[in-house]
Each structure stands twice: as structure tokens, then as C-alpha cells.
Design a protein around this motif. Structure first.
Motif, PDB file in Angstrom:
ATOM      1  N   TYR A   1     -39.538 -39.483 -18.301  1.00  0.00           N
ATOM      2  CA  TYR A   1     -38.639 -38.995 -17.254  1.00  0.00           C
ATOM      3  C   TYR A   1     -39.378 -38.079 -16.280  1.00  0.00           C
ATOM      4  O   TYR A   1     -39.224 -38.211 -15.053  1.00  0.00           O
TER       5      TYR A   1
ATOM      6  N   LEU B   1     -39.907 -38.695 -12.236  1.00  0.00           N
ATOM      7  CA  LEU B   1     -39.540 -37.748 -11.174  1.00  0.00           C
ATOM      8  C   LEU B   1     -40.747 -37.436 -10.292  1.00  0.00           C
ATOM      9  O   LEU B   1     -40.641 -37.361  -9.067  1.00  0.00           O
TER      10      LEU B   1
ATOM     11  N   ARG C   1     -38.095 -46.205  -5.803  1.00  0.00           N
ATOM     12  CA  ARG C   1     -37.358 -46.623  -7.001  1.00  0.00           C
ATOM     13  C   ARG C   1     -38.349 -46.873  -8.134  1.00  0.00           C
ATOM     14  O   ARG C   1     -39.427 -47.434  -7.925  1.00  0.00           O
TER      15      ARG C   1
ATOM     16  N   ALA D   1     -31.696 -39.858 -17.139  1.00  0.00           N
ATOM     17  CA  ALA D   1     -31.711 -40.569 -15.853  1.00  0.00           C
ATOM     18  C   ALA D   1     -30.317 -41.006 -15.404  1.00  0.00           C
ATOM     19  O   ALA D   1     -30.164 -41.548 -14.307  1.00  0.00           O
TER      20      ALA D   1
ATOM     21  N   ASN E   1     -29.035 -40.798 -11.727  1.00  0.00           N
ATOM     22  CA  ASN E   1     -30.153 -40.876 -10.775  1.00  0.00           C
ATOM     23  C   ASN E   1     -30.342 -42.345 -10.411  1.00  0.00           C
ATOM     24  O   ASN E   1     -30.885 -43.128 -11.195  1.00  0.00           O
ATOM     25  N   ASP E   2     -29.893 -42.731  -9.237  1.00  0.00           N
ATOM     26  CA  ASP E   2     -29.929 -44.164  -8.907  1.00  0.00           C
ATOM     27  C   ASP E   2     -31.302 -44.615  -8.409  1.00  0.00           C
ATOM     28  O   ASP E   2     -31.468 -45.756  -8.017  1.00  0.00           O
ATOM     29  N   ARG E   3     -32.280 -43.726  -8.480  1.00  0.00           N
ATOM     30  CA  ARG E   3     -33.650 -44.123  -8.134  1.00  0.00           C
ATOM     31  C   ARG E   3     -34.487 -44.424  -9.383  1.00  0.00           C
ATOM     32  O   ARG E   3     -35.615 -44.878  -9.284  1.00  0.00           O
TER      33      ARG E   3
END
Ligand SMILES: [Zn+2]
Length: 304
Positions: A136, A140, A150, A168, A171-173
């Protein structure tokens, strides 16, 4: 030259004699790669991540308690390692290694990390030998880089990437995919963007078809700009904690399939070795070596 990220501290952790975690495997993989002719110049050493860099992403109180040794007994037992200064230094260095591998993959197209995959790390607690979720944090960090809008985390460890999925969420990325054993730890599953639970006794053909179809669907649906790949080998038939029947050839085929698919899609990949549990360290190292055989390709031709 494909960068390999390693630090000797990965295997430097004093554990009780009968502890099940195969801490020696990291140095074992490094030693095998060197024996097989990979030059020392191909390895890059990370520097430990400053805990302050984690605070925006994870619970500052948790990070501070872990770093200072003030987590309560239950929280430490859930992690599965006795607390020590050594554990803090090792953890922060290992997490930095995954972040570094991510950055290097953007420069070189591919980078391989000789540890990583702490996917049971949550916002405010750790579990199952995972303390700080490196996947994660690396995601980021990569999303801050130019051209990375993305990010796909493709987790093939036999255990569900529950911490990553939870972190996540929203978090749509970041798109999380986990292909794992349906009846294995963690018994309370989280919801990834795409979860593929497989039954005990899963064999090579079924598994490889599933990995191919899942990766293809994830890339088509999400259109990522980069991939973080957890190449856990606890899918192996000899693994103490997995319940799949995947052969060494199956592990190699999976890793090749992932790299080839990402190459065709023009996606940089940073890979971590993930889980793998056998008391016989040389045998376990052999299974982990498949990631390097697949990832280094022609550079690794001399290795049999
Ligand atoms: Zn695992």
C-alpha cells in the motif's frame, strides 16, 4: 540490467528456536543468486524508511507504538514476532525496499525485491507476520509520480491480501486483486476490488488459467499505469501453510505469465517475493528462485 533490492538485515532477526517463520530465506535467496552468477552490482540496498513518512498513510499512534516498543501484548501476538529494536529496523528497511523497487520499476520497467508482501498490515494493527503494509505504501508513493494515475496490486500469495484491500478501500486509483485459498488465513476476509478464492488442492492447470484470466480482466477493467506483484510461493505443494498443489514448474509458469502479460501491456512491474513457509530453507529458496528466473529472463539464462 533489472534491479534487485536487498539488505542483509532482512534475515537478521533473532526468533525463538521453534518459531515457524523462515527468516533465513532472504539471505538464502541472495546467496543463491550470487552463486548463480548475478553480480553484486545488480543489488541495491534500501535505507530504512523514516516512520514520519508512514504517518500520513497509517495510524500515527500505531506506527509510534510499534517503533517505540509500546504495543500491547495482544497486538504483538497478532503480529507473530517478538518485539525488538531489531524488528523495527528490519521492518522499516524492508518496507523501504518495496517502495524503492516500485520507483526503480518505473525507471527500468521491472524491479524485484528479495522480501516484501506484508499484506496483512492494516491501518492501525498488524497480523500474520506483517506489520507495515509495504504494498500500500509503495502504491501511494508511485501515485505521486508523473504519469502514474492508476495502480494495480496483483496479489498471488495463498493468503488473502486483506490489509491491502481494506487500506485501499475508497481509493479509486488503487485496484486490489487477490487470488487466494478460500479456506485459509485470514478466516475473516476483506473485500478486494477483485477476489478470487480457490479451493484446497488447486493444481497447476486450474491455477494458471485463473491467474491469466484474472490479470487480463484486471488490466482490461482498470487500465493501470503500473503493477505491484506479490509473488508469494505459499501456493507450493510442499508449503507448510498453503493448501494448494502447485508444482515448482507451476510457480515459474505463473511468474512468467505475469511478467509477459505486463510486458505486452507496457506496464512496469515491481515484484516482491511474498510468503513461503518450509522448514527446509534450501528447498524454500529453490521455490522463491522462480520469481528471479522469470523476472530476470535472459539475464538468468545460466541458472538451471
Ligand atoms: Zn501468505
Amino acid at each position: 540490467m533489472i534491479p534487485l533490492v536487498f539488505h542483509p538485515i532482512y534475515s537478521q532477526l533473532d526468533l525463538p528456536e521453534r518459531h515457524r517463520f523462515p527468516i533465513q530465506k532472504y539471505q538464502g535467496i541472495y546467496d543463491r543468486l550470487r552463486q548463480e552468477g548475478i553480480g553484486s552490482g545488480q543489488f541495491i540496498r534500501p535505507k530504512p524508511l523514516h516512520p514520519g513518512r508512514i504517518n500520513g498513510a497509517l495510524c500515527p499512534d500505531y506506527v509510534s507504538r510499534f517503533s517505540s516498543g509500546t504495543l500491547d501484548g495482544a497486538a504483538v501476538r497478532r503480529i507473530g514476532f517478538p518485539w525488538s529494536d531489531q524488528l523495527v529496523r528490519r521492518t522499516l528497511t524492508a518496507v523501504a525496499g518495496t517502495v524503492l523497487a516500485g520507483v526503480l520499476s518505473l525507471e527500468k520497467g521491472r524491479a524485484l525485491h528479495l522480501t516484501g508482501g506484508y499484506h496483512h498490515g492494516f491501518y492501525d494493527h498488524g497480523a500474520g507476520f506483517c506489520i507495515i503494509n509495504d504494498l500500500y505504501l509503495s502504491a501511494l508513493n508511485l501515485l505521486d509520480k508523473p504519469g502514474i494515475g492508476r495502480l494495480l496490486i496483483f496479489d498471488c500469495d495463498v493468503h488473502q491480501g486483506d490489509g491491502t484491500a481494506r487500506l485501499a478501500t475508497g481509493n479509486d486509483r488503487i485496484f486490489t486483486v487477490s487470488i487466494h485459498g478460500e479456506k485459509n488465513f485470514p478466516f475473516r476476509k476483506q473485500v478486494s476490488d477483485l477476489d478470487v478464492p480457490l479451493p484446497k488442492g488447486t493444481r497447476d492447470d486450474q491455477y494458471l488459467a485463473c491467474v491469466e484470466a484474472t490479470l487480463s480482466a484486471a488490466v482490461d477493467r482498470f487500465r493501470p499505469d503500473a503493477v505491484i506483484y506479490d509473488a508469494g510461493v505459499d501456493i507450493h505443494i510442499d508449503d507448510d501453510l498453503g493448501h494448494f498443489d502447485i508444482t515448482s514448474d507451476g510457480v515459474l509458469a505463473r511468474d512468467r505469465l505475469v511478467f509477459e502479460h505486463c510486458d505486452r501491456a507496457g506496464l512496469p512491474v515491481s515484484a516482491v517475493i511474498g510468503g513461503g513457509y518450509q522448514r527446509n530453507i534450501p528447498a524454500l529458496v529453490d521455490v522463491h528462485l522462480n520469481l528471479f528466473r522469470a523476472g530476470l529472463g535472459a539475464e538468468f539464462d545460466g541458472l538451471q
